[in-house]
Design an enzyme around this catalytic site. Structure first.
Site, PDB file in Angstrom:
ATOM      1  N   ASN A 102      41.942 -10.918  89.483  1.00 16.37           N
ATOM      2  CA  ASN A 102      40.753 -10.867  90.340  1.00 16.37           C
ATOM      3  C   ASN A 102      40.226 -12.235  90.759  1.00 16.37           C
ATOM      4  O   ASN A 102      39.647 -12.367  91.839  1.00 16.37           O
ATOM      5  CB  ASN A 102      39.620 -10.119  89.616  1.00 16.37           C
ATOM      6  CG  ASN A 102      39.954  -8.665  89.357  1.00 16.37           C
ATOM      7  OD1 ASN A 102      40.672  -8.040  90.143  1.00 16.37           O
ATOM      8  ND2 ASN A 102      39.455  -8.124  88.265  1.00 16.37           N
ATOM      9  N   SER A 121      33.469  -1.118  85.777  1.00 20.68           N
ATOM     10  CA  SER A 121      33.471  -2.299  84.909  1.00 20.68           C
ATOM     11  C   SER A 121      33.826  -3.556  85.705  1.00 20.68           C
ATOM     12  O   SER A 121      33.353  -4.650  85.396  1.00 20.68           O
ATOM     13  CB  SER A 121      34.453  -2.113  83.742  1.00 20.68           C
ATOM     14  OG  SER A 121      35.765  -1.843  84.209  1.00 20.68           O
ATOM     15  N   ARG A 172      41.156  -1.918  97.092  1.00 17.83           N
ATOM     16  CA  ARG A 172      41.730  -2.668  95.967  1.00 17.83           C
ATOM     17  C   ARG A 172      40.751  -2.744  94.797  1.00 17.83           C
ATOM     18  O   ARG A 172      41.163  -2.680  93.630  1.00 17.83           O
ATOM     19  CB  ARG A 172      42.119  -4.078  96.440  1.00 17.83           C
ATOM     20  CG  ARG A 172      42.847  -4.876  95.377  1.00 17.83           C
ATOM     21  CD  ARG A 172      43.458  -6.143  95.967  1.00 17.83           C
ATOM     22  NE  ARG A 172      44.266  -6.856  94.984  1.00 17.83           N
ATOM     23  CZ  ARG A 172      44.043  -8.114  94.609  1.00 17.83           C
ATOM     24  NH1 ARG A 172      43.037  -8.817  95.131  1.00 17.83           N
ATOM     25  NH2 ARG A 172      44.817  -8.680  93.710  1.00 17.83           N
ATOM     26  N   GLY A 184      39.431   2.765  82.798  1.00 22.58           N
ATOM     27  CA  GLY A 184      39.072   3.898  83.657  1.00 22.58           C
ATOM     28  C   GLY A 184      38.124   3.514  84.780  1.00 22.58           C
ATOM     29  O   GLY A 184      37.678   2.372  84.883  1.00 22.58           O
ATOM     30  N   HIS A 191      49.384  -1.520 100.430  1.00 25.42           N
ATOM     31  CA  HIS A 191      49.715  -2.806 101.047  1.00 25.42           C
ATOM     32  C   HIS A 191      50.133  -2.643 102.508  1.00 25.42           C
ATOM     33  O   HIS A 191      50.729  -3.534 103.078  1.00 25.42           O
ATOM     34  CB  HIS A 191      50.813  -3.530 100.241  1.00 25.42           C
ATOM     35  CG  HIS A 191      50.346  -3.953  98.875  1.00 25.42           C
ATOM     36  ND1 HIS A 191      51.201  -4.412  97.899  1.00 25.42           N
ATOM     37  CD2 HIS A 191      49.103  -3.988  98.320  1.00 25.42           C
ATOM     38  CE1 HIS A 191      50.512  -4.696  96.806  1.00 25.42           C
ATOM     39  NE2 HIS A 191      49.240  -4.445  97.024  1.00 25.42           N
ATOM     40  N   HIS A 193      41.522  -1.792  90.921  1.00 26.23           N
ATOM     41  CA  HIS A 193      41.312  -2.727  89.815  1.00 26.23           C
ATOM     42  C   HIS A 193      40.242  -2.228  88.851  1.00 26.23           C
ATOM     43  O   HIS A 193      40.239  -2.619  87.681  1.00 26.23           O
ATOM     44  CB  HIS A 193      40.979  -4.125  90.356  1.00 26.23           C
ATOM     45  CG  HIS A 193      42.181  -4.842  90.901  1.00 26.23           C
ATOM     46  ND1 HIS A 193      42.254  -6.208  91.015  1.00 26.23           N
ATOM     47  CD2 HIS A 193      43.376  -4.378  91.348  1.00 26.23           C
ATOM     48  CE1 HIS A 193      43.440  -6.550  91.523  1.00 26.23           C
ATOM     49  NE2 HIS A 193      44.124  -5.458  91.742  1.00 26.23           N
TER      50      HIS A 193
HETATM   51  C1  HEM Z   1      52.631  -2.957  91.575  1.00 30.95           C
HETATM   52  C2  HEM Z   1      51.376  -2.844  91.801  1.00 30.95           C
HETATM   53  C3  HEM Z   1      50.582  -3.856  92.578  1.00 30.95           C
HETATM   54  C4  HEM Z   1      50.695  -5.212  92.605  1.00 30.95           C
HETATM   55  C5  HEM Z   1      51.652  -6.080  91.837  1.00 30.95           C
HETATM   56  C6  HEM Z   1      49.709  -5.688  93.548  1.00 30.95           C
HETATM   57  C7  HEM Z   1      49.482  -7.017  93.840  1.00 30.95           C
HETATM   58  C8  HEM Z   1      48.666  -7.475  94.861  1.00 30.95           C
HETATM   59  C9  HEM Z   1      48.507  -8.856  95.233  1.00 30.95           C
HETATM   60  C10 HEM Z   1      49.156 -10.034  94.539  1.00 30.95           C
HETATM   61  C11 HEM Z   1      47.681  -8.895  96.301  1.00 30.95           C
HETATM   62  C12 HEM Z   1      47.221 -10.140  97.061  1.00 30.95           C
HETATM   63  C13 HEM Z   1      45.916 -10.654  96.480  1.00 30.95           C
HETATM   64  C14 HEM Z   1      45.517 -12.008  97.035  1.00 30.95           C
HETATM   65  O1  HEM Z   1      46.288 -12.640  97.748  1.00 30.95           O
HETATM   66  O2  HEM Z   1      44.395 -12.461  96.731  1.00 30.95           O
HETATM   67  C15 HEM Z   1      47.303  -7.541  96.607  1.00 30.95           C
HETATM   68  C16 HEM Z   1      46.473  -7.175  97.633  1.00 30.95           C
HETATM   69  C17 HEM Z   1      46.116  -5.878  97.884  1.00 30.95           C
HETATM   70  N1  HEM Z   1      46.379  -4.781  97.090  1.00 30.95           N
HETATM   71 FE1  HEM Z   1      47.735  -4.686  95.623  1.00 30.95          FE
HETATM   72  N2  HEM Z   1      49.033  -4.628  94.066  1.00 30.95           N
HETATM   73  C18 HEM Z   1      49.530  -3.488  93.501  1.00 30.95           C
HETATM   74  C19 HEM Z   1      49.106  -2.193  93.703  1.00 30.95           C
HETATM   75  C20 HEM Z   1      48.089  -1.855  94.555  1.00 30.95           C
HETATM   76  C21 HEM Z   1      47.480  -0.549  94.619  1.00 30.95           C
HETATM   77  C22 HEM Z   1      47.847   0.632  93.726  1.00 30.95           C
HETATM   78  C23 HEM Z   1      46.534  -0.615  95.593  1.00 30.95           C
HETATM   79  C24 HEM Z   1      45.569   0.437  96.076  1.00 30.95           C
HETATM   80  C25 HEM Z   1      45.557   1.702  95.743  1.00 30.95           C
HETATM   81  C26 HEM Z   1      46.567  -1.954  96.138  1.00 30.95           C
HETATM   82  C27 HEM Z   1      45.810  -2.403  97.190  1.00 30.95           C
HETATM   83  C28 HEM Z   1      45.830  -3.689  97.681  1.00 30.95           C
HETATM   84  C29 HEM Z   1      45.214  -4.073  98.932  1.00 30.95           C
HETATM   85  C30 HEM Z   1      44.568  -3.134  99.929  1.00 30.95           C
HETATM   86  C31 HEM Z   1      45.364  -5.462  99.054  1.00 30.95           C
HETATM   87  C32 HEM Z   1      44.792  -6.369 100.147  1.00 30.95           C
HETATM   88  C33 HEM Z   1      43.400  -6.797  99.700  1.00 30.95           C
HETATM   89  C34 HEM Z   1      42.650  -7.720 100.648  1.00 30.95           C
HETATM   90  O3  HEM Z   1      43.108  -8.021 101.743  1.00 30.95           O
HETATM   91  O4  HEM Z   1      41.554  -8.146 100.238  1.00 30.95           O
HETATM   92  N3  HEM Z   1      47.500  -2.684  95.464  1.00 30.95           N
HETATM   93  N4  HEM Z   1      47.905  -6.697  95.705  1.00 30.95           N
END
Ligand code: HEM
Ligand SMILES: *[C@@H]1O[C@H](CO)[C@@H](O)[C@H](O)[C@H]1NC(C)=O
Ligand SMILES: *[C@@H]1O[C@H](CO)[C@@H](O)[C@H](O)[C@H]1NC(C)=O
Ligand SMILES: *[C@@H]1O[C@H](CO)[C@@H](O)[C@H](O)[C@H]1NC(C)=O
Ligand SMILES: *[C@@H]1O[C@H](CO)[C@@H](O)[C@H](O)[C@H]1NC(C)=O
Ligand SMILES: *[C@@H]1O[C@H](CO)[C@@H](O)[C@H](O)[C@H]1NC(C)=O
Ligand SMILES: *[C@@H]1O[C@H](CO)[C@@H](O)[C@H](O)[C@H]1NC(C)=O
Ligand SMILES: *[C@@H]1O[C@H](CO)[C@@H](O)[C@H](O)[C@H]1NC(C)=O
Ligand SMILES: *[C@@H]1O[C@H](CO)[C@@H](O)[C@H](O)[C@H]1NC(C)=O
Length: 348
Positions: free
Chosen positions: A98, A80, A66, A76, A212, A70
């Site tokens: 973040n 950062s 993640r 890019g 996810h 970000h």
């Molecule tokens: C529509 C696009 C996306 C949205 C709206 C989104 C949103 C989120 C949100 C809200 C969380 C939970 C954060 C928290 O509870 O603190 C999350 C976790 C996560 N996101 Fe996304 N995300 C998106 C795309 C992506 C992409 C493109 C990746 C990786 C290539 C990604 C990887 C992850 C991972 C692995 C987690 C779990 C992180 C952890 O357990 O620490 N996400 N995301």
């Protein structure tokens, strides 16, 4: 540029023109062998530190990929996101997507220390994030890919960019598509991609959200779906009712919003294609996850079905789209610097 939609041919034409422009602009390309003589073991070093960290924190793999996402979506892939607050830096760590959410910074520092011990002053923090993303996925059962390297580190952060460029989990499918198309438009897509494939590139780029398949999310990012969705007085109708009951237990109506649950209820720590089966079962945790399958008429539905039935097809597309994401406007050549401490600009 105009947002690209999956189906509009005039948008595809616009994208083609943009792509031609990008190819024209292409300068130094990233390369899989960038550190072949200067730090030949860098991938192993990164992977070893992550394996160590996984012993006490199985979630760290998800947190690390993640961070790369970000990073790349804001100015890019230039590390950062790793810069702390200082007199001249407004840290992206305190931006909306973040703050109290992004994690793994201490492990990035441990990786940097290990890499500096082996090859001082050579490997950028931005490349460490790209390598850590690949290791995290492959160590969790997902695909491997050849990470392209040679990025340099930024001298600045962009907190307002982080506030606006990273999608929120409350947006519509079309809004998310437009954020991903902005990112695709800035990628250095290698010339072996024929321009007519831009449509597929964008389509699969969106499916990076399938990361996810592992990791956790806090209630505050989906509790709006559980009780009074969009002011309707009812839960989100696209939520599986038994899954809804489970989530209501985890996230009581007046709770703090910081309780954690698995993004993938079926196989929480494995990188696999269960994410897509979950969507078919109306068990996507975030609104933006479920939208891929539940937005009526969306082009993404058939891709969800395809990836749910073929992990091989999913892994191949995911690996390619990670390489593409890693190509978002890197600093190369003599731009930026190789930070010695990922948290701060050299000499500050
Ligand atoms: C529509 C696009 C996306 C949205 C709206 C989104 C949103 C989120 C949100 C809200 C969380 C939970 C954060 C928290 O509870 O603190 C999350 C976790 C996560 N996101 Fe996304 N995300 C998106 C795309 C992506 C992409 C493109 C990746 C990786 C290539 C990604 C990887 C992850 C991972 C692995 C987690 C779990 C992180 C952890 O357990 O620490 N996400 N995301
Ligand atoms: C790379 O690692 C291998 C073992 O993993 C070791 O034998 C070799 O000396 C290392 N090379 C360098 C340049 O550190
Ligand atoms: C840098 O920022 C992180 C996350 O905000 C924080 O935990 C850490 O204490 C900061 N480190 C320094 C040296 O300021
Ligand atoms: C980012 O958003 C937060 C929360 O809305 C706000 O406090 C902060 O000032 C924003 N940062 C910038 C640079 O716009
Ligand atoms: C910050 O990010 C925004 C949104 O991505 C971008 O429009 C802006 O040019 C960036 N600012 C700087 C100074 O890089
Ligand atoms: C989509 O984006 C538009 C323009 O930025 C904004 O006004 C609208 O609120 C967004 N809709 C959703 C559902 O996020
Ligand atoms: C749901 O939210 C709407 C708009 O915020 C509000 O008017 C309504 O009273 C809420 N309904 C319930 C049952 O809480
Ligand atoms: C949540 O708080 C509101 C008032 O803020 C109250 O009316 C409601 O009964 C509470 N709900 C639960 C389930 O505790
Ligand atoms: C709800 O999830 C279960 C699996 O837990 C599944 O058997 C069922 O078909 C799902 N229902 C809907 C409407 O998707």
């Amino acid at each position: 540029m105009a947002p690209i939609s999956f189906s509009s041919s005039s948008s595809i034409l616009a994208a083609t023109i943009c792509l031609a422009f990008i190819l024209h602009q292409a300068q130094a390309q990233l390369s899989a062998t960038f550190y072949a003589t200067t730090c030949p073991n860098v991938s192993t070093i990164v992977s070893n530190v992550i394996q160590q960290a996984l012993q006490s924190d199985i979630r760290i793999a998800a947190s690390l990929i993640r961070l790369h996402f970000h990073d790349c979506f804001v100015n890019g892939c230039d590390a950062s996101v790793l810069l702390n607050d200082s007199s001249s830096i407004q840290s992206e760590k305190n931006a909306v997507p973040n703050f109290n959410s992004a994690r793994g910074f201490d492990v990035v520092d441990n990786i940097k220390t290990a890499v500096e011990n082996a090859c001082p002053g050579v490997v950028s923090c931005a490349d460490i994030l790209a390598l850590a993303a690949e290791s995290s996925v492959s160590l969790s059962g997902g695909p491997s890919w050849n990470v392209l390297l040679g990025r340099r580190d930024s001298l600045t952060a962009n907190q307002s960019g982080a506030n606006t460029s990273i999608p929120t989990p409350f947006e519509s499918l079309s809004n998310i598509t437009s954020k991903f198309s902005q990112s695709v438009s800035t990628q250095r897509i290698s010339s072996r991609y024929l321009v007519h494939r831009i449509r597929n590139i964008l389509k699969f780029q969106y499916f990076q959200i399938s990361a996810h398949t592992f990791g956790r999310a806090q209630c505050r990012f989906f509790s709006g779906r559980l009780y009074n969705f969009s002011g309707t007085g009812n839960p989100d109708p696209t939520l599986n009712t038994s899954y809804l009951a489970t989530l209501q237990q985890i996230c009581p109506q007046n709770g703090s919003g910081t309780a954690l649950t698995n993004l993938d209820p079926a196989t929480p720590n494995a990188f696999d294609n269960n994410y897509f089966t979950n969507l078919q079962n109306n068990q996507g945790l975030l609104q933006t996850d479920q939208e891929l399958f539940s937005t009526s008429g969306a082009a993404t539905i058939s891709i969800v079905n395809n990836f749910a039935s073929s992990q091989t097809a999913f892994f191949q597309s995911f690996a390619q789209s990670m390489i593409n994401m890693g190509n978002i406007s890197p600093l190369t050549g003599s731009s930026g610097e190789i930070r010695s401490d990922c948290k701060k600009v050299n000499g500050s």
